[in-house]
Design an enzyme around this catalytic site. Sequence first.
Site, mmCIF file in Angstrom:
data_model
loop_
_atom_site.group_PDB
_atom_site.id
_atom_site.type_symbol
_atom_site.label_atom_id
_atom_site.label_comp_id
_atom_site.label_asym_id
_atom_site.label_seq_id
_atom_site.Cartn_x
_atom_site.Cartn_y
_atom_site.Cartn_z
ATOM 1 C CB SER A 147 -14.756 24.902 25.522
ATOM 2 O OG SER A 147 -16.041 25.313 25.160
ATOM 3 C CG ASP B 86 -11.686 20.841 27.166
ATOM 4 O OD1 ASP B 86 -10.601 20.278 27.378
ATOM 5 O OD2 ASP B 86 -12.529 20.416 26.337
ATOM 6 C CG HIS B 87 -8.928 21.939 23.954
ATOM 7 N ND1 HIS B 87 -7.729 21.493 23.441
ATOM 8 C CD2 HIS B 87 -9.741 20.861 23.996
ATOM 9 C CE1 HIS B 87 -7.819 20.202 23.183
ATOM 10 N NE2 HIS B 87 -9.021 19.789 23.514
ATOM 11 C CD GLU C 182 -4.037 18.907 22.411
ATOM 12 O OE1 GLU C 182 -5.072 19.015 23.081
ATOM 13 O OE2 GLU C 182 -4.008 19.088 21.179
ATOM 14 N N GLY D 251 -13.910 11.715 22.873
ATOM 15 C CA GLY D 251 -14.585 10.461 23.205
ATOM 16 C C GLY D 251 -15.799 10.161 22.337
ATOM 17 C CB THR D 252 -18.355 12.411 20.800
ATOM 18 O OG1 THR D 252 -18.629 13.145 21.985
ATOM 19 C CG2 THR D 252 -19.630 12.253 19.975
ATOM 20 C CB THR E 44 -19.477 16.067 20.017
ATOM 21 O OG1 THR E 44 -18.329 16.895 19.773
ATOM 22 C CG2 THR E 44 -20.421 16.173 18.834
#
Length: 299
Positions: A50, A82-83, A135, A217-218, A240
């Site tokens: 991230s 990511d993001h 996204e 996913g976590t 996470t």
Amino acid sequence: MGSVSARDIVIEAAEGGYAVGAFNITDVVQMQAVVEAAVEKRAPVIIQTSVKPSKFLRPDVLVAVYRTLAETAPVPVCLHLDHCTDLDHCKKCADAGYTNIMIDASRHSYEENIRQTKAIVDYCHALGDITVEGELGTVGGVEDQIKVAEDEAALADPVQAIEFVERTGIDIFAPAIGTAHGVYKTKNPKIDFDRFAQIQQLVNGGGMLAPLIVHGGTGLKPEVVQRLVALGGAKFNVSTDLKHASIDATYDYISSHRTEYNPGKIDMAAKQAVIARVNYWIDLLGCAGKASCTGDHRS
Ligand SMILES: [Zn+2]
């Protein structure tokens, strides 16, 4: 195989009916753990950072370690940002050698999301084999820089989804479908499978335009994960879960060795814990052994 952008390995996954695991790391020990697990499982893999860890550790340092690990790995390995909501940081990471960039302009209006996403697509594609994830809608939970209450999360509109993909030119696509970041506050998170299937049909039904990505996913039950993979989820983000594994193993080790001052042993305990979780996800996503299926057009 070594260093690759995300597009090819994710398309192969989409066509092969499995998903590539995309694992968030915050340090070099975790990065090594992800790659070692993937090598052991002969699985293609995506390393993600991230924005905060990429700034803290520096993109050029992360890329140097990534390339060293990827070049000697007999499996394809991708380094993904990511993001990222900051266009300049997206470009900085692309310049440094990240192989996939996620521009997250989902908090903006639809038109502004398209404008920012397309700007990063144009930049990355001009640089070379750097692919881009966009996204639409907002993934709930705690994102690195964006906090969205789960119940307020706006899901992706299927008709806008195909237009978003076509107008931005993104390589891989993350539509919000009700999954969330962090730990789910409910036992049965509301995942909109029908919406996901509809988006898959509209975007990729007439030929693979942009494989679909699942965030958060976590904490999803294995059957939920497998259902999303069967519906076309081809990159599965896990963050996470690895953080918990790493911190719990570190805490446990220090608690039981309180008079020992050996950071290397703490790192080894954390690494083994992360490897175990990556192995779990690789098996669940069905990507074990799939590295051998990849084409030989990559170096
Ligand atoms: Zn995410």
